[in-house]
Scaffold this motif. Structure first.
Motif, PDB file in Angstrom:
ATOM      1  N   VAL A   1       0.863  -1.182   0.000  1.00  0.00           N
ATOM      2  CA  VAL A   1       0.000   0.000   0.000  1.00  0.00           C
ATOM      3  C   VAL A   1       0.898   1.230   0.000  1.00  0.00           C
ATOM      4  O   VAL A   1       1.352   1.666   1.043  1.00  0.00           O
ATOM      5  CB  VAL A   1      -0.923  -0.004   1.223  1.00  0.00           C
TER       6      VAL A   1
ATOM      7  N   VAL B   1       1.845   5.255  -0.674  1.00  0.00           N
ATOM      8  CA  VAL B   1       1.292   6.600  -0.788  1.00  0.00           C
ATOM      9  C   VAL B   1       2.328   7.431  -1.550  1.00  0.00           C
ATOM     10  O   VAL B   1       2.342   8.643  -1.491  1.00  0.00           O
ATOM     11  CB  VAL B   1       0.984   7.197   0.601  1.00  0.00           C
TER      12      VAL B   1
ATOM     13  N   ALA C   1       3.120  -2.645   6.047  1.00  0.00           N
ATOM     14  CA  ALA C   1       1.825  -2.009   6.292  1.00  0.00           C
ATOM     15  C   ALA C   1       1.904  -0.479   6.269  1.00  0.00           C
ATOM     16  O   ALA C   1       2.371   0.109   5.297  1.00  0.00           O
ATOM     17  CB  ALA C   1       1.233  -2.515   7.591  1.00  0.00           C
ATOM     18  N   GLY C   2       1.442   0.163   7.353  1.00  0.00           N
ATOM     19  CA  GLY C   2       1.399   1.618   7.392  1.00  0.00           C
ATOM     20  C   GLY C   2       2.783   2.237   7.312  1.00  0.00           C
ATOM     21  O   GLY C   2       2.958   3.338   6.786  1.00  0.00           O
ATOM     22  N   TYR C   3       3.771   1.524   7.835  1.00  0.00           N
ATOM     23  CA  TYR C   3       5.143   2.023   7.763  1.00  0.00           C
ATOM     24  C   TYR C   3       5.589   2.089   6.310  1.00  0.00           C
ATOM     25  O   TYR C   3       6.234   3.051   5.887  1.00  0.00           O
ATOM     26  CB  TYR C   3       6.087   1.111   8.544  1.00  0.00           C
TER      27      TYR C   3
ATOM     28  N   ALA D   1       3.645   2.427   3.769  1.00  0.00           N
ATOM     29  CA  ALA D   1       2.883   3.513   3.129  1.00  0.00           C
ATOM     30  C   ALA D   1       3.583   4.855   3.333  1.00  0.00           C
ATOM     31  O   ALA D   1       3.864   5.581   2.367  1.00  0.00           O
ATOM     32  CB  ALA D   1       1.457   3.552   3.692  1.00  0.00           C
ATOM     33  N   VAL D   2       3.880   5.191   4.592  1.00  0.00           N
ATOM     34  CA  VAL D   2       4.495   6.489   4.852  1.00  0.00           C
ATOM     35  C   VAL D   2       5.945   6.502   4.359  1.00  0.00           C
ATOM     36  O   VAL D   2       6.434   7.522   3.880  1.00  0.00           O
ATOM     37  CB  VAL D   2       4.393   6.856   6.347  1.00  0.00           C
ATOM     38  N   GLY D   3       6.625   5.345   4.456  1.00  0.00           N
ATOM     39  CA  GLY D   3       7.990   5.269   3.948  1.00  0.00           C
ATOM     40  C   GLY D   3       8.055   5.581   2.459  1.00  0.00           C
ATOM     41  O   GLY D   3       8.955   6.306   1.997  1.00  0.00           O
TER      42      GLY D   3
ATOM     43  N   TRP E   1       6.094   7.446   0.930  1.00  0.00           N
ATOM     44  CA  TRP E   1       5.810   8.878   0.820  1.00  0.00           C
ATOM     45  C   TRP E   1       7.099   9.686   1.067  1.00  0.00           C
ATOM     46  O   TRP E   1       7.404  10.649   0.365  1.00  0.00           O
ATOM     47  CB  TRP E   1       4.734   9.234   1.839  1.00  0.00           C
ATOM     48  N   VAL E   2       7.868   9.265   2.074  1.00  0.00           N
ATOM     49  CA  VAL E   2       9.147   9.923   2.354  1.00  0.00           C
ATOM     50  C   VAL E   2      10.041   9.868   1.112  1.00  0.00           C
ATOM     51  O   VAL E   2      10.650  10.874   0.710  1.00  0.00           O
ATOM     52  CB  VAL E   2       9.862   9.258   3.554  1.00  0.00           C
ATOM     53  N   VAL E   3      10.105   8.689   0.493  1.00  0.00           N
ATOM     54  CA  VAL E   3      10.948   8.532  -0.687  1.00  0.00           C
ATOM     55  C   VAL E   3      10.468   9.478  -1.794  1.00  0.00           C
ATOM     56  O   VAL E   3      11.275  10.177  -2.436  1.00  0.00           O
ATOM     57  CB  VAL E   3      10.924   7.067  -1.170  1.00  0.00           C
TER      58      VAL E   3
END
Lengths: 330, 233, 288
Positions: free
Chosen positions: A57, A59, A110-112, A114-116, A118-120
């Protein structure tokens, strides 16, 4: 065959015919809209492949769209390559970038993850803003000469870019469909339904997830090239737009129906209809999309297609399950 | 003899699967009642239904004549029903003392204090600041039992407390049960080990495929009769 | 020259205090409920705008405004968890990501609709410009120092609540095994909601400090989420002191990057994160 399935498939065929005829009948503005539709469809298909089947998943999908846009601009404008070759190379560069990105985010779950991702994506966007040859933080427009290499007349260019988007969407649909019907796809579908199920089928899930991630990257990169041909400029916040290439795409897939093949198609259609209806409502457009998405996750996690599926006994685009079983039910 | 717990025509459903069929039983104050039955007979479902942790039930469960149907698990525990879950289910990152205190915090206020539990199981006092995950299986079972006791239950439910433990450890735990009963707590034990649980029980019920097919006092039946109903032969 | 770098490091450490405060709640929800709230940053920015409305709009004294918002935030966190997030927990990876993602977009756009897209800041009076002279070349702002001290106190307090109180033990118990907790009459939805209420308090405090120290606009949330996430991952999942260290590391990386070239500040933080994460994916102080 069940009448509902028949109607559904007839609609699909009608849609295909419409898309094939579009360049001959539509106004340039209409053609641009359909081009945009096809590009969004590609993005939705890829996000659905990752989030709906491969348990990735992200983002940060906009990262690969932006990479494709910048690579395309670099090859076409800065290096002066052939335009069609530049499009292909944009996909290749996205693929190359996906390897280190994968090495980073696949350590997260999972959520990590997703946000990871996004950071990239954020890092890549900021880094793109440091490239002075690409206009730095404010970006740069395509020179007219480069644009004209896709067609001297504006109308020709629209048609050419349209066929490019059409070919990409068709390839995305057909090849992803083929992937999902392969053993890997069956394994991923089983994983989506239950982790043990996939183990029983004996598919190496890690390798399947890697394959899906690498699969999506060139499609996203080429979509970035097409988007650049439409917008005629690259700029970090536009080429790497999280709203346009990730937020909208997630809403499209969730509303249409995640984890199904029909979902992204329905979702993209609904999205364009809603966009025309809510165009003048400003922030309400996104608030409505956000609220509808939350409602869908709570009430019908399989989206509009999940709702329709209660009345349609078979897949319109058969994926995975044994065909004999479906006919037996229908 | 007044009934502490009355289970009346209880059925338990997990979706379309039905785990219990119209099971009725009673437990009096100060009684040890044993539920025996093979794997999958519905023993754990019965206990989970009594504490209110199954998706759907039909029938009645009453504690001292009051229906518990609409009560949450927390309310039932506070009213005096405490479970020692199958597999102990301690909180591994909490210390022994923190695990025990959770029993006190969720339970019925009463006379059993932490020191009483340490009196029953002196080894726990020595290890009170260690994490539960660092204890042996037998010590973990002591904590699980202690946690339930600290809830000051009127009815103690023990789900397979002998599972995976050495015989000498099981003997120790089973010697505790009459002592607990003598403090006024009724006990419902669920076991696969027939002889162990019948030795300590005042009465027993045998479950087969979700139904009671034999019940009475342990002395009333021969071992063969009990085994026949256990295996459904 | 060395003095200038030393000064930047000091400023970076202080900035890290604010970042650690952003991350505290995320660390708690990730450790206890085991999900990442994508709307975390937007909730912080929502608090910034609440402070703006109370302090600037209604003229409520700043401290009173915070005293109003903190209990509200606890209740809001409790209700959010109980009514929305709890319904999608334990259903796999997707639902909770999608719900918090949708929430994030709704908050951003609702703020934009209400307050417009302008950049705002809440004036805090003379404390903003007050500085303490440490040594030659190093001056410390009173406001950043206050925020840093508050961040350390917050970690201390959370640590005590989690490891020295009954409610802390219950939160850790439910975090260990929610279904076992349910079986023995410790209702995990209620405990989770209390934990989210505590997360709400950390969001309120960090949002209030952010409102007086930095500029914000309705789209500031995601960048706060990313910083909080980076601090949590760098520190090691579930370790509050690690989160503080992660926040400080990011603050220092940013100010040093900014010293090199002002435009590199944010990018330097992300790059530092990616490099350290690649070398040490388990974080600096993993709890397990």
């Amino acid at each position: 065959m069940n009448p509902a399935v028949l109607i559904g498939r007839a609609l699909l065929v009608a849609g295909a015919v419409f898309l094939l005829a579009a360049p001959f009948g539509l106004s340039p503005r209409g053609l641009q809209l359909v081009t945009e539709f096809l590009t969004m469809l590609v993005l939705a298909l890829m996000w659905n492949l990752l989030a709906g089947y491969a348990d990735i998943v992200t983002v940060g999908q906009h990262a690969f769209v932006g990479i494709g846009a910048y690579a395309f601009f670099g090859f076409l404008v800065l290096a002066g390559f052939d335009p069609w070759l530049s499009v292909l190379l944009a996909g290749l560069v996205a693929l190359v970038f996906s390897l280190p990105v994968m090495a980073i985010i696949f350590r997260l779950r999972a959520g990590y993850l997703a946000v990871g991702s996004w950071v990239v994506a954020e890092t890549l966007m900021l880094a793109a803003g440091k490239l002075s040859a690409f206009g730095g933080g404010s970006g740069v427009s395509m020179p007219v000469a480069a644009v004209k290499r896709f067609g001297a007349a504006t109308a020709d260019r629209y048609v050419n870019v349209y066929w490019l988007a059409f070919a990409l969407a068709a390839l995305a649909l057909l090849s992803t469909w083929y992937l999902m019907r392969s053993r890997i796809g069956v394994g991923l579908t089983a994983m989506r339904d239950s982790e043990e199920g996939a183990g029983a089928i004996g598919v190496n899930l890690r390798r399947a997830r890697i394959l899906c991630f690498l699969w999506a990257a060139p499609f996203l990169g080429i979509a970035g090239a097409i988007i650049t041909m439409q917008k005629l400029r690259v700029a970090p916040p536009a080429s790497f737009s999280i709203i346009d290439w990730t937020v909208y795409v997630i809403f499209i897939v969730v509303i249409g129906g995640i984890g199904s093949f029909e979902g992204p198609i329905i979702g993209t259609l609904v999205f364009f209809v809603l966009r025309e209806l809510l165009a003048d409502t400003g922030v309400w457009h996104l608030i409505v999309l956000g609220a509808v998405s939350i409602g869908i996750v709570l009430i019908e996690p399989k989206g509009i297609w999940g709702l329709l599926r209660r009345f349609v006994p078979g897949d319109l685009i058969p994926v995975g399950h044994s065909p004999g079983k479906r006919q037996g039910r229908a | 003899m007044t009934a502490l717990l009355e289970v009346d025509a209880l059925s338990v459903f997990y979706g379309k699967f039905r785990a219990l069929f119209d099971v009725s039983l009673t437990i009096a104050e100060g009684e040890i009642v044993s539920i025996i039955g093979a794997n999958g007979a519905g023993k754990s479902s019965l206990l989970k239904a009594i504490v209110g942790q199954v998706p759907r039930v039909e029938g009645e469960i009453r504690l001292s004549g009051r229906s518990m149907a609409d009560q949450t698990t927390a309310a039932r525990v506070a009213a005096g029903v405490a479970l020692v879950p199958e597999g102990r289910r301690l909180f591994p990152s909490l210390t022994v003392e923190e695990n025990l205190d959770i029993g006190w915090q969720t339970g019925r206020r009463g006379e059993i204090r932490r020191d009483d539990v340490y009196g029953y199981f002196p080894v726990l006092r020595e290890r009170r600041n260690q994490r539960a995950s660092q204890l042996s299986g037998g010590q973990q079972q002591m904590v699980a039992l202690g946690r339930a006791l600290l809830a000051n239950p009127r009815l103690l439910l023990c789900d397979e407390i002998s599972l995976g433990l050495a015989p000498v450890v099981i003997d120790g735990l089973y010697r505790m049960l009459p002592q607990i009963r003598d403090r006024g707590t009724a006990i419902l034990i669920v076991e696969q080990d027939i002889s162990r649980s019948l030795a300590v029980a005042d009465r027993f019920y045998c479950l087969l495929e979700g139904k009671v097919n034999l019940s009475g006092r342990p002395g009333e039946f021969s071992r063969e009769e009990v085994e026949r109903s256990y295996f459904g032969g | 020259m060395a003095g200038a770098w030393a000064n930047q490091i000091v400023q970076g450490v202080l900035l890290g205090g604010l970042y650690a405060m952003f991350a505290m709640g995320l660390s708690l929800s990730a450790g206890v409920m085991r999900f990442i709230n994508i709307a975390h940053g937007d909730l912080i920015v929502l608090v910034c705008f609440m402070v703006l409305s109370l302090a600037v709009g209604l003229g409520v004294p700043l401290l009173l405004a915070v005293a109003i918002i903190v209990p509200l935030a606890f209740v809001a966190g409790y209700v959010l968890q109980r009514l929305l997030l709890q319904r999608v927990l334990g259903q796999g990876v997707l639902p909770v990501i999608l719900v918090t993602f949708g929430l994030s977009i709704i908050i951003q756009n609702a703020l934009q609709g209400t307050y417009g897209a302008d950049t705002r800041k809440v004036p805090a009076g003379s404390i903003e410009t007050a500085t303490i002279h440490v040594v030659d070349g190093i001056n410390v702002g009173v406001l950043p120092l206050t925020i840093f001290v508050a961040a350390v106190l917050l970690v201390l307090l959370l640590d005590r609540v989690l490891y020295r109180t009954g409610i802390g033990a219950r939160i850790r118990a439910v975090s260990d095994d929610p279904s076992a907790a349910n079986l023995i009459g410790l209702p995990s939805p209620h405990i989770y909601a209390i934990a989210m209420g505590i997360v709400g308090i950390t969001i309120a405090i960090s949002g209030a400090f952010m409102a007086v120290w930095t500029n914000f606009d309705p789209t500031s949330g995601p960048s706060r989420l990313l910083i909080a996430f980076e601090a949590v991952v760098l520190g090691g999942l579930g370790s509050l002191w690690g989160t503080l260290a992660g926040g400080i590391l990011l603050g220092v990386a940013q100010t040093l990057g900014g010293q090199f070239d002002a435009a590199w500040q944010v990018l330097a933080g992300h790059i530092a994160f990616l490099v350290i994460f690649t070398l040490r994916p388990q974080g600096l102080f993993p709890r397990y």
